[in-house]
Design a protein around this motif. Structure first.
Motif, PDB file in Angstrom:
ATOM      1  N   LEU A  32       0.831  -1.201   0.000  1.00  0.00           N
ATOM      2  CA  LEU A  32       0.000   0.000   0.000  1.00  0.00           C
ATOM      3  C   LEU A  32       0.867   1.253   0.000  1.00  0.00           C
ATOM      4  O   LEU A  32       1.559   1.525   0.972  1.00  0.00           O
ATOM      5  N   PRO A  33       0.837   2.033  -1.077  1.00  0.00           N
ATOM      6  CA  PRO A  33       1.711   3.212  -1.150  1.00  0.00           C
ATOM      7  C   PRO A  33       1.582   4.165   0.033  1.00  0.00           C
ATOM      8  O   PRO A  33       2.579   4.730   0.475  1.00  0.00           O
ATOM      9  N   THR A  34       0.388   4.356   0.575  1.00  0.00           N
ATOM     10  CA  THR A  34       0.254   5.310   1.675  1.00  0.00           C
ATOM     11  C   THR A  34       1.000   4.871   2.926  1.00  0.00           C
ATOM     12  O   THR A  34       1.340   5.698   3.757  1.00  0.00           O
ATOM     13  N   TRP A  35       1.293   3.594   3.062  1.00  0.00           N
ATOM     14  CA  TRP A  35       2.049   3.094   4.212  1.00  0.00           C
ATOM     15  C   TRP A  35       3.547   3.270   4.017  1.00  0.00           C
ATOM     16  O   TRP A  35       4.300   3.195   4.975  1.00  0.00           O
ATOM     17  N   ARG A  36       3.997   3.478   2.817  1.00  0.00           N
ATOM     18  CA  ARG A  36       5.435   3.455   2.526  1.00  0.00           C
ATOM     19  C   ARG A  36       6.221   4.578   3.178  1.00  0.00           C
ATOM     20  O   ARG A  36       7.409   4.432   3.435  1.00  0.00           O
ATOM     21  N   GLY A  37       5.610   5.691   3.466  1.00  0.00           N
ATOM     22  CA  GLY A  37       6.303   6.784   4.135  1.00  0.00           C
ATOM     23  C   GLY A  37       6.422   6.597   5.636  1.00  0.00           C
ATOM     24  O   GLY A  37       7.159   7.316   6.307  1.00  0.00           O
ATOM     25  N   ILE A 101       0.005   8.810  19.232  1.00  0.00           N
ATOM     26  CA  ILE A 101      -0.839   8.428  18.102  1.00  0.00           C
ATOM     27  C   ILE A 101      -0.068   8.703  16.815  1.00  0.00           C
ATOM     28  O   ILE A 101       0.504   9.778  16.641  1.00  0.00           O
ATOM     29  N   VAL A 102      -0.060   7.714  15.941  1.00  0.00           N
ATOM     30  CA  VAL A 102       0.506   7.856  14.603  1.00  0.00           C
ATOM     31  C   VAL A 102      -0.673   7.875  13.640  1.00  0.00           C
ATOM     32  O   VAL A 102      -1.457   6.931  13.607  1.00  0.00           O
ATOM     33  N   GLN A 103      -0.819   8.958  12.901  1.00  0.00           N
ATOM     34  CA  GLN A 103      -1.932   9.076  11.957  1.00  0.00           C
ATOM     35  C   GLN A 103      -1.412   9.228  10.531  1.00  0.00           C
ATOM     36  O   GLN A 103      -0.458   9.968  10.294  1.00  0.00           O
ATOM     37  N   THR A 104      -2.060   8.541   9.621  1.00  0.00           N
ATOM     38  CA  THR A 104      -1.826   8.694   8.193  1.00  0.00           C
ATOM     39  C   THR A 104      -3.134   9.168   7.574  1.00  0.00           C
ATOM     40  O   THR A 104      -4.158   8.496   7.702  1.00  0.00           O
ATOM     41  N   GLU A 105      -3.092  10.323   6.957  1.00  0.00           N
ATOM     42  CA  GLU A 105      -4.288  10.857   6.297  1.00  0.00           C
ATOM     43  C   GLU A 105      -4.508  10.141   4.971  1.00  0.00           C
ATOM     44  O   GLU A 105      -3.555   9.639   4.373  1.00  0.00           O
ATOM     45  N   VAL A 107      -5.035   9.963   0.923  1.00  0.00           N
ATOM     46  CA  VAL A 107      -4.470  10.757  -0.172  1.00  0.00           C
ATOM     47  C   VAL A 107      -5.448  11.883  -0.497  1.00  0.00           C
ATOM     48  O   VAL A 107      -6.658  11.661  -0.558  1.00  0.00           O
ATOM     49  N   HIS A 108      -4.932  13.080  -0.689  1.00  0.00           N
ATOM     50  CA  HIS A 108      -5.798  14.193  -1.082  1.00  0.00           C
ATOM     51  C   HIS A 108      -6.495  13.863  -2.396  1.00  0.00           C
ATOM     52  O   HIS A 108      -5.868  13.324  -3.316  1.00  0.00           O
ATOM     53  N   VAL A 109      -7.762  14.192  -2.487  1.00  0.00           N
ATOM     54  CA  VAL A 109      -8.524  13.863  -3.699  1.00  0.00           C
ATOM     55  C   VAL A 109      -8.349  14.897  -4.804  1.00  0.00           C
ATOM     56  O   VAL A 109      -8.729  14.653  -5.940  1.00  0.00           O
ATOM     57  N   MET A 110      -7.780  16.037  -4.469  1.00  0.00           N
ATOM     58  CA  MET A 110      -7.502  17.085  -5.447  1.00  0.00           C
ATOM     59  C   MET A 110      -6.005  17.367  -5.431  1.00  0.00           C
ATOM     60  O   MET A 110      -5.359  17.196  -4.406  1.00  0.00           O
ATOM     61  N   PRO A 111      -5.459  17.807  -6.562  1.00  0.00           N
ATOM     62  CA  PRO A 111      -4.024  18.134  -6.585  1.00  0.00           C
ATOM     63  C   PRO A 111      -3.705  19.210  -5.547  1.00  0.00           C
ATOM     64  O   PRO A 111      -4.549  20.057  -5.277  1.00  0.00           O
ATOM     65  N   PRO A 112      -2.535  19.176  -4.974  1.00  0.00           N
ATOM     66  CA  PRO A 112      -1.481  18.190  -5.166  1.00  0.00           C
ATOM     67  C   PRO A 112      -1.829  16.904  -4.424  1.00  0.00           C
ATOM     68  O   PRO A 112      -2.350  16.934  -3.309  1.00  0.00           O
ATOM     69  N   TYR A 113      -1.530  15.762  -5.035  1.00  0.00           N
ATOM     70  CA  TYR A 113      -1.804  14.467  -4.430  1.00  0.00           C
ATOM     71  C   TYR A 113      -0.696  14.151  -3.445  1.00  0.00           C
ATOM     72  O   TYR A 113       0.439  13.878  -3.843  1.00  0.00           O
ATOM     73  N   VAL A 114      -1.023  14.242  -2.180  1.00  0.00           N
ATOM     74  CA  VAL A 114      -0.046  14.040  -1.116  1.00  0.00           C
ATOM     75  C   VAL A 114      -0.679  13.191  -0.012  1.00  0.00           C
ATOM     76  O   VAL A 114      -1.897  13.064   0.070  1.00  0.00           O
ATOM     77  N   VAL A 115       0.193  12.632   0.828  1.00  0.00           N
ATOM     78  CA  VAL A 115      -0.238  11.914   2.020  1.00  0.00           C
ATOM     79  C   VAL A 115       0.410  12.601   3.210  1.00  0.00           C
ATOM     80  O   VAL A 115       1.615  12.856   3.204  1.00  0.00           O
ATOM     81  N   GLN A 116      -0.390  12.905   4.205  1.00  0.00           N
ATOM     82  CA  GLN A 116       0.145  13.559   5.397  1.00  0.00           C
ATOM     83  C   GLN A 116       0.221  12.557   6.538  1.00  0.00           C
ATOM     84  O   GLN A 116      -0.696  11.764   6.761  1.00  0.00           O
ATOM     85  N   TYR A 117       1.348  12.608   7.253  1.00  0.00           N
ATOM     86  CA  TYR A 117       1.589  11.764   8.415  1.00  0.00           C
ATOM     87  C   TYR A 117       1.814  12.676   9.612  1.00  0.00           C
ATOM     88  O   TYR A 117       2.351  13.771   9.470  1.00  0.00           O
ATOM     89  N   ARG A 118       1.442  12.194  10.789  1.00  0.00           N
ATOM     90  CA  ARG A 118       1.732  12.948  12.014  1.00  0.00           C
ATOM     91  C   ARG A 118       1.887  11.970  13.174  1.00  0.00           C
ATOM     92  O   ARG A 118       1.269  10.906  13.193  1.00  0.00           O
ATOM     93  N   ILE A 119       2.729  12.345  14.120  1.00  0.00           N
ATOM     94  CA  ILE A 119       2.864  11.620  15.380  1.00  0.00           C
ATOM     95  C   ILE A 119       2.718  12.658  16.478  1.00  0.00           C
ATOM     96  O   ILE A 119       3.409  13.681  16.473  1.00  0.00           O
ATOM     97  N   PHE A 120       1.810  12.389  17.406  1.00  0.00           N
ATOM     98  CA  PHE A 120       1.629  13.331  18.507  1.00  0.00           C
ATOM     99  C   PHE A 120       1.303  12.604  19.809  1.00  0.00           C
ATOM    100  O   PHE A 120       0.770  11.503  19.809  1.00  0.00           O
TER     101      PHE A 120
END
Length: 170
Positions: A32-37, A101-105, A107-120
């Motif tokens: 799964l590409p979103t997990w790769r980061g 908490i480790v969160q993976t958002e 993929v944005h549905v509109m450009p730019p296509y990015v995945v956001q990660y956060r740890i808090f």
């Protein structure tokens, strides 16, 4: 590499994810590409904080949430709401450095296509995240998790969300 991660072997990646998420979860970063980061984010966070995977007892989210907050099926949206974080604090009485908490958002549905990660830290919330990063989806698509290194321009500040709307992070 200065900003995040180090050369990782597939074995290191598997062991880190197996340690943090259970062996059933460890193959997701290859499929799964979103997990790769996730590996680069975790390695950067470990480097910045001095923590290691051995400092934590990791519980799969569904098991934890069902035990502490009552039955929920595939929590999903709830994990990204302030009411969830407040419930964790009320029910479990977590103090600073007790629970992260480790969160993976998605993929944005509109450009730019990015995945956001956060740890808090759950006691601080995503407005004071330890680390947040926004990785272009094409980088995640084209590389294995062992080949992704955080670039300085991807790493954000502690304010990993813009705010909340009806308690939902945005």
């Amino acid at each position: 590499q200065d900003c995040g991660g180090k050369n990782s072997s597939p074995e290191h990646t598997y062991m880190l994810l197996a340690r943090l998420g259970g062996a059933w979860n460890a193959g997701n970063n290859h499929c799964l590409p979103t997990w790769r980061g996730l590996i680069a984010i975790l390695e950067k966070w470990f480097s910045d904080t001095g923590f290691s995977p051995d400092d934590f007892v990791c519980i799969p989210a569904l098991v934890f949430n069902n035990a502490c907050l009552g039955g929920e099926y595939r929590m999903g949206w709830l994990w990204f709401r302030e009411c969830y974080r407040n419930a964790l604090l009320d029910v479990c009485e977590f103090q600073q450095n007790d629970f992260y908490i480790v969160q993976t958002e998605p993929v944005h549905v509109m450009p730019p296509y990015v995945v956001q990660y956060r740890i808090f830290d759950v006691s601080q919330g995503p407005l004071k995240a330890d680390i947040s990063a926004t990785v272009p989806y094409e980088v995640l698509e084209e590389n294995s998790s062992c080949d992704i290194y955080l670039q300085p321009e991807w790493v954000g500040n502690e304010r990993s969300i813009r705010g909340t709307f009806l308690s939902t992070y945005y």
